[in-house]
Write a protein that holds these residues in place. Sequence first.
Motif, PDB file in Angstrom:
ATOM      1  N   GLY A  57      25.705  79.413  82.098  1.00  0.00           N
ATOM      2  CA  GLY A  57      25.992  80.373  83.167  1.00  0.00           C
ATOM      3  C   GLY A  57      27.112  79.918  84.077  1.00  0.00           C
ATOM      4  O   GLY A  57      27.960  80.726  84.485  1.00  0.00           O
ATOM      5  N   ILE A  58      27.131  78.630  84.401  1.00  0.00           N
ATOM      6  CA  ILE A  58      28.209  78.105  85.241  1.00  0.00           C
ATOM      7  C   ILE A  58      29.551  78.244  84.528  1.00  0.00           C
ATOM      8  O   ILE A  58      30.543  78.700  85.109  1.00  0.00           O
ATOM      9  CB  ILE A  58      27.946  76.640  85.611  1.00  0.00           C
ATOM     10  N   GLU A  59      29.577  77.840  83.259  1.00  0.00           N
ATOM     11  CA  GLU A  59      30.820  77.952  82.491  1.00  0.00           C
ATOM     12  C   GLU A  59      31.303  79.397  82.435  1.00  0.00           C
ATOM     13  O   GLU A  59      32.486  79.680  82.705  1.00  0.00           O
ATOM     14  CB  GLU A  59      30.615  77.427  81.073  1.00  0.00           C
ATOM     15  N   GLN A  60      30.418  80.326  82.136  1.00  0.00           N
ATOM     16  CA  GLN A  60      30.823  81.724  82.001  1.00  0.00           C
ATOM     17  C   GLN A  60      31.259  82.321  83.341  1.00  0.00           C
ATOM     18  O   GLN A  60      32.176  83.145  83.391  1.00  0.00           O
ATOM     19  CB  GLN A  60      29.682  82.541  81.402  1.00  0.00           C
ATOM     20  N   SER A  61      30.614  81.920  84.428  1.00  0.00           N
ATOM     21  CA  SER A  61      31.018  82.445  85.738  1.00  0.00           C
ATOM     22  C   SER A  61      32.419  81.954  86.109  1.00  0.00           C
ATOM     23  O   SER A  61      33.211  82.700  86.694  1.00  0.00           O
ATOM     24  CB  SER A  61      30.008  82.052  86.815  1.00  0.00           C
ATOM     25  N   ILE A  62      32.725  80.707  85.749  1.00  0.00           N
ATOM     26  CA  ILE A  62      34.068  80.169  86.026  1.00  0.00           C
ATOM     27  C   ILE A  62      35.105  80.858  85.134  1.00  0.00           C
ATOM     28  O   ILE A  62      36.221  81.167  85.590  1.00  0.00           O
ATOM     29  CB  ILE A  62      34.093  78.643  85.828  1.00  0.00           C
ATOM     30  N   ILE A  63      34.752  81.117  83.883  1.00  0.00           N
ATOM     31  CA  ILE A  63      35.669  81.841  82.996  1.00  0.00           C
ATOM     32  C   ILE A  63      35.988  83.219  83.575  1.00  0.00           C
ATOM     33  O   ILE A  63      37.147  83.646  83.609  1.00  0.00           O
ATOM     34  CB  ILE A  63      35.049  81.977  81.586  1.00  0.00           C
ATOM     35  N   GLN A  64      34.967  83.918  84.048  1.00  0.00           N
ATOM     36  CA  GLN A  64      35.183  85.229  84.666  1.00  0.00           C
ATOM     37  C   GLN A  64      36.112  85.123  85.868  1.00  0.00           C
ATOM     38  O   GLN A  64      37.052  85.922  86.017  1.00  0.00           O
ATOM     39  CB  GLN A  64      33.852  85.835  85.098  1.00  0.00           C
ATOM     40  N   LEU A 110      32.000  70.257  83.048  1.00  0.00           N
ATOM     41  CA  LEU A 110      33.378  69.753  83.067  1.00  0.00           C
ATOM     42  C   LEU A 110      33.888  69.473  81.653  1.00  0.00           C
ATOM     43  O   LEU A 110      35.073  69.693  81.359  1.00  0.00           O
ATOM     44  CB  LEU A 110      33.467  68.491  83.920  1.00  0.00           C
ATOM     45  N   GLU A 111      33.008  69.014  80.771  1.00  0.00           N
ATOM     46  CA  GLU A 111      33.412  68.798  79.370  1.00  0.00           C
ATOM     47  C   GLU A 111      33.853  70.112  78.731  1.00  0.00           C
ATOM     48  O   GLU A 111      34.866  70.168  78.019  1.00  0.00           O
ATOM     49  CB  GLU A 111      32.249  68.194  78.578  1.00  0.00           C
ATOM     50  N   ARG A 112      33.092  71.175  78.993  1.00  0.00           N
ATOM     51  CA  ARG A 112      33.436  72.481  78.421  1.00  0.00           C
ATOM     52  C   ARG A 112      34.725  73.026  79.017  1.00  0.00           C
ATOM     53  O   ARG A 112      35.555  73.614  78.300  1.00  0.00           O
ATOM     54  CB  ARG A 112      32.295  73.462  78.644  1.00  0.00           C
ATOM     55  N   LEU A 113      34.895  72.857  80.333  1.00  0.00           N
ATOM     56  CA  LEU A 113      36.119  73.343  80.970  1.00  0.00           C
ATOM     57  C   LEU A 113      37.339  72.589  80.458  1.00  0.00           C
ATOM     58  O   LEU A 113      38.415  73.178  80.277  1.00  0.00           O
ATOM     59  CB  LEU A 113      36.003  73.209  82.485  1.00  0.00           C
ATOM     60  N   LYS A 114      37.191  71.293  80.228  1.00  0.00           N
ATOM     61  CA  LYS A 114      38.309  70.512  79.701  1.00  0.00           C
ATOM     62  C   LYS A 114      38.703  70.987  78.314  1.00  0.00           C
ATOM     63  O   LYS A 114      39.892  71.106  77.987  1.00  0.00           O
ATOM     64  CB  LYS A 114      37.954  69.026  79.661  1.00  0.00           C
TER      65      LYS A 114
END
Length: 207
Positions: free
Chosen positions: A163-170, A109-113
């Motif tokens: 991996g979670i961050e990159q999958s959400i970015i995709q 969540l920190e990265r997504l923010k």
Amino acid sequence: MEFFPTLNPNVQRSSAMIWFWISLLVLLHNSRGVLSDSNYLIGLGSYDITGPAADVNMMGYANMDQIASGVHFRLRARAFIVAEPQGNRVVFVNLDACMASQLVTIKVLERLKARYGNLYTENNVAISGIHTHAGPGGYLQYVVYIVTSLGFVRQSFDVIVDGIEQSIIQAHKNLRPGSIFVNKGELLDAGVNRSPSAYLNNPAAER
């Protein structure tokens, strides 16, 4: 599906069902005729979270002898975003891991923010594991969960968060019109992931 060695065949069966529904969603996603009047945007993403390939205790059985000794299949994070155009949205991430953790979620969540502002928060992001006991451990923050992995394993943690961050970015990048369908029916031979003998202790009417 994608797991480390010694994967329980019953878990493989359950994972195969997950892939079936993912494939069905992709099929509906790409079917122009079905999606012409959709009120939703749907995005899909998938990224590798395999982590340490050897000498790391696997998460789930609390067995110090269950040590990874190579890669059988790659592990992945799979993200699904369903959004109303110019409106609410929800993110669901399914991990080839025993479970998610509070610490993993906080870091994601920190990265997504930092990337998207307040678009993705604890209110609309759900991270779940498929409960496999055949992936590397050491990525949770509580002592009882990392005793058998002899403490926190930074490599396990980092690859899952990445991996979670990159999958959400995709998934965010490929949002496009899609439809949601709900089906109801009887699904047989898809939930045999516990002890058959223990299951028989249930009342006959519940089996």
